[in-house]
Design an enzyme around this catalytic site. Structure first.
Site, mmCIF file in Angstrom:
data_model
loop_
_atom_site.group_PDB
_atom_site.id
_atom_site.type_symbol
_atom_site.label_atom_id
_atom_site.label_comp_id
_atom_site.label_asym_id
_atom_site.label_seq_id
_atom_site.Cartn_x
_atom_site.Cartn_y
_atom_site.Cartn_z
ATOM 1 N N ASP A 64 80.002 -3.845 114.302
ATOM 2 C CA ASP A 64 78.551 -3.646 114.294
ATOM 3 C C ASP A 64 77.836 -5.007 114.252
ATOM 4 O OD1 ASP A 64 76.341 -1.665 113.961
ATOM 5 O OD2 ASP A 64 75.985 -2.803 112.129
ATOM 6 N N GLU A 102 98.798 -9.500 114.328
ATOM 7 C CA GLU A 102 99.886 -9.279 113.370
ATOM 8 C C GLU A 102 100.307 -7.814 113.330
ATOM 9 O OE1 GLU A 102 99.175 -10.078 109.181
ATOM 10 O OE2 GLU A 102 98.224 -11.956 109.807
HETATM 11 C C1 NOJ Z 1 73.868 -1.074 115.322
HETATM 12 C C2 NOJ Z 1 74.149 0.368 115.074
HETATM 13 O O1 NOJ Z 1 74.628 0.942 116.255
HETATM 14 C C3 NOJ Z 1 72.859 0.975 114.594
HETATM 15 O O2 NOJ Z 1 72.932 2.375 114.529
HETATM 16 C C4 NOJ Z 1 72.504 0.374 113.269
HETATM 17 O O3 NOJ Z 1 71.241 0.855 112.856
HETATM 18 C C5 NOJ Z 1 72.435 -1.145 113.358
HETATM 19 N N1 NOJ Z 1 73.531 -1.698 114.093
HETATM 20 C C6 NOJ Z 1 72.440 -1.761 111.992
HETATM 21 O O4 NOJ Z 1 73.696 -1.618 111.411
#
Ligand code: NOJ
Length: 555
Positions: free
Chosen positions: A217, A266
Site C-alpha cells: 500500500d 529467501e
Molecule cells: C491505497 C488504498 O488502496 C486505499 O484504499 C487507502 O485508502 C489508501 N491507500 C491509504 O492506505
C-alpha cells in the site's frame, strides 16, 4: 494452527518455472464486501474461504486480499492497529491460516496487503508516542513537528492529505503529526531503524504463515524529501500521479524494497514469493524503477486504468508500458477496477451512472470489450471482485450509510469510494442475495434491487451472462500458447478507433480486434473466432465488428 508454510500450487502456466506471477490473473478480494460467514453484515475470512471454489471455477491464479488486520476501520482496514492480528470483525488468525491452506489446495495463490506508510492512531507505537510527549524516543517513529506561526498554530508545511484538508493534525501538547491520509492514519518515519525492523518482521510473519506475496500500500510514500519542504501550491490531490511532490516517489524508497526482495527470495524455493507496488507515479517509467533487478516484481498500471475509451490513447499507454517494463525485465500489468475507483462498467459507459439512457448497456458492452483487450495483453492482469458479474458502480448510496473517510473530508459524494465496495450478490431473490447466511439479513452497505439478476447463481449457466463470459475468457487465455506472458504484440493495420494486434507463439497465433467506435466496422477476417464479446458473424473475407466490441481470434 501451525506456523508451517503450506505448499504453494504447482506452476501450470506458460511463464518460466516458478515465475507464476509473470502472466498471473490476480483477483482482488475486498474482505468486508466479499462474503459474510457469520451474518453480521460484514464480510469475513470464513466467508471468503467458503467461496474460494467460485474463484477456482472462474479460473484465476491468485487472490489478493485487502487488509483484514486489527483495525478501528477508520479507512476500511488501511489503518492498521496490529499487523500480526486479524480484526475480530474478519475472524481470527486460525481463519487466516485456514484460508491460505484452502486456497493452496484449490491451486490458488494468496497475496496479502501490507500497509507500511502509516498505521492506525490506535497502534501501540502511536499511543505511546502521544503518552510520552515531545522529545521522547517514541515520537521519533512518526513525523511529529512543531507548527509554524508565532504560537505554532499553523501546520509545519503546506502538504495536503490525499483525503482532503491539511496533512497535519495538532495534538494537545502543541506538536503536529503528519498523516498523508486520514488523521487516524499517522505516517511512520522511515528514517528510523525500528520501523525497518518492524516491517521486515511483519513480512516474515505472513510468509511463515504461507502467503505467496504482498501488495504494498502507498509503496511510493514511505520516504519523504529531507526537511519536508513545501509543495508550493494547493489542490495537490488533483495533481497526484501527474507531478512530482516531496512526499511521494522519492528515490530513497528503493533501498527499502531491495531489502524486502532479499526476504522474499529467501522464502521463494520453487515458487516465487512476490510483491506488487501500489505506486502512483507521474509516468510508467517511474513505476518501472520499482521493478529493477533486485526490487519488486510488479507495479499496478494506473496509467492504463485511468485511460479512457480511446483507441489511440490506449495504444500509446500499452506501448509505453510494454517498453518501460521490458527495459527492467518485468511483466507489464493491467487493471480496470479496484476498491478505490469507479467500477469500469460505469466509468466506461460515458455517462454518470449505470442505467441512465443507453449508459448501462453501453457500459456493459465496453466493459466486456475492455476485459478482452486487457486479458489479451502480454503480462499479468488484476481483476476486482464483482467485475466478473458486470456490477456497476452504485451511484445513489444515501449519505448516512457512507463510510469512506474521503467522503467526510472531501467535497461531497463525487469521487468517493463506497459505490464500488457494495457487498457482492451470490444467490437468491432477496437482499443480501447470499452475501450473508440469512435471507433479509444485514449488509454493511445496501445492495440495489437490480443485483438479484446479477448474482453468481443467476448468471451461472447462462451463456449470455458476464460471469460465463469471464469464465470462457480466462479458460481461453490459459489454453492459448500465445496468450499470457508469451510473446509481445505486433500492431496490425486498422481503421481509426479500432485496435488490432497479433501475438505469435510456437504453438499458434492469436489476434485481438477491438472496435472502440460507436458504429459497426468491417475488418478483414484474421482467423477463426476464439471468443467474442458481442454477437459476431465471421465472414470468409470480412467480418463486421459491432460498436464497442472485441473479438479474440485463433489465427
Ligand atoms: C491505497 C488504498 O488502496 C486505499 O484504499 C487507502 O485508502 C489508501 N491507500 C491509504 O492506505
Amino acid at each position: 494452527m501451525t506456523q508451517n508454510t503450506t505448499a504453494a500450487p504447482a506452476a501450470t502456466d506458460s511463464a518460466p518455472a516458478g515465475q507464476w506471477w509473470r502472466d498471473a490473473v490476480i483477483y482482488q478480494v475486498y474482505p468486508r464486501s466479499f462474503a459474510d460467514g457469520n451474518g453480521d453484515g460484514m464480510g469475513d475470512l470464513p466467508g471468503i474461504t467458503a467461496r474460494l471454489p467460485h474463484l477456482r471455477d472462474l479460473g484465476v491464479d491468485a487472490v489478493w486480499l485487502s487488509p483484514f488486520y486489527a483495525s478501528p476501520q477508520a479507512d476500511a482496514g488501511y489503518d492498521v492497529a496490529d499487523y500480526r492480528a486479524v480484526d475480530p470483525v474478519f475472524g481470527t488468525l486460525t481463519d487466516a491460516d485456514e484460508l491460505i491452506r484452502a486456497a493452496h489446495a484449490l491451486g490458488l495463490r494468496v497475496i496479502v496487503d501490507i500497509v507500511p506508510n502509516h498505521c492506525s492512531d490506535r497502534h501501540e507505537w502511536f499511543r505511546q508516542a502521544l503518552r510520552e510527549g515531545p522529545g521522547s524516543p517514541a515520537r521519533e517513529r512518526f513525523l511529529f513537528r512543531a507548527g509554524r506561526g508565532a504560537a505554532g498554530e499553523l501546520p509545519p508545511n503546506d502538504w495536503e492529505s490525499v483525503f482532503g484538508g491539511p496533512a497535519w493534525t495538532r495534538v494537545p501538547d502543541g506538536e503536529w503529526y503528519l498523516h498523508l491520509f486520514a488523521p487516524e492514519q499517522p505516517d511512520f518515519d522511515w528514517d528510523h531503524p525500528a520501523v525497518h525492523d518492524e516491517f521486515r518482521s511483519v513480512l516474515r510473519f505472513w510468509l511463515d504463515l504461507g502467503v505467496d506475496g504482498f501488495r504494498i500500500d502507498v509503496a511510493h510514500g514511505l520516504v519523504k524529501a529531507p526537511g519536508l519542504p513545501d509543495v508550493g501550491h494547493g489542490e495537490q490531490v488533483k495533481l497526484l500521479g501527474k507531478q512530482a511532490v516531496p512526499y511521494f516517489d522519492q528515490d530513497g524508497v528503493h533501498e527499502i524494497y531491495r531489502g524486502w526482495r532479499r526476504i522474499l527470495d529467501e522464502y521463494s524455493g520453487g515458487s516465487e514469493r512476490i510483491a506488487v507496488a501500489e505506486a502512483w507515479t507521474p509516468t510508467v517509467e517511474r513505476s518501472a524503477r520499482y521493478l529493477r533487478r533486485g526490487e519488486l516484481h510488479q507495479a499496478f498500471n494506473f496509467e492504463y486504468l485511468t485511460t479512457g475509451w480511446d483507441a489511440a490513447a490506449l495504444r500509446a499507454v500499452i506501448d509505453r508500458s510494454l517498453t518501460a517494463m521490458d527495459a527492467v525485465g518485468a511483466p507489464a500489468t493491467w487493471v480496470l477496477s479496484n476498491h478505490d475507483v469507479v467500477r469500469h462498467t460505469t466509468r466506461l459507459s460515458g455517462e454518470g451512472g449505470a442505467g441512465d439512457g443507453d449508459g448501462g448497456a453501453r457500459g456493459t458492452r465496453r466493459a466486456r470489450a475492455a476485459t478482452l483487450l486487457m486479458l489479451a495483453l502480454p503480462g499479468s492482469a488484476y481483476l476486482y471482485q464483482g467485475e466478473e458479474l458486470g456490477l456497476p458502480e452504485v451511484t445513489d448510496l444515501p449519505d448516512e450509510v457512507r463510510q469512506d473517510p474521503a467522503f467526510f473530508r472531501g467535497a461531497g459524494q463525487d469521487g468517493t469510494r463506497d459505490g464500488c465496495r457494495v457487498p457482492l450478490p451470490w444467490s437468491g431473490r432477496r437482499a443480501p442475495y447470499g452475501f450473508g447466511p440469512v435471507e433479509g439479513g444485514p449488509s454493511w452497505l445496501p445492495q440495489p434491487d437490480s443485483w438479484r439478476d446479477l448474482s453468481v447463481a443467476a448468471q451461472t449457466g447462462d451463456p449470455a451472462s458476464t460471469l460465463e463470459f469471464y469464465r470462457r475468457a480466462l479458460a481461453a487465455r490459459r489454453a492459448h500458447p500465445a496468450l499470457g506472458a508469451g510473446p509481445g504484440l505486433v500492431w496490425l493495420p486498422s481503421p481509426e478507433g479500432v485496435l488490432a494486434f497479433s501475438r505469435t507463439a510456437a504453438g499458434g497465433s492469436f489476434v485481438c480486434t477491438v472496435n472502440l467506435t460507436g458504429a459497426p466496422v468491417a475488418l478483414p477476417t484474421p482467423g477463426t473466432v476464439l471468443l467474442a464479446g458481442a454477437d459476431v458473424v465471421p465472414g470468409a473475407e470480412e467480418t463486421v465488428l459491432p460498436a464497442d466490441s472485441a473479438v479474440w481470434w485463433a489465427a
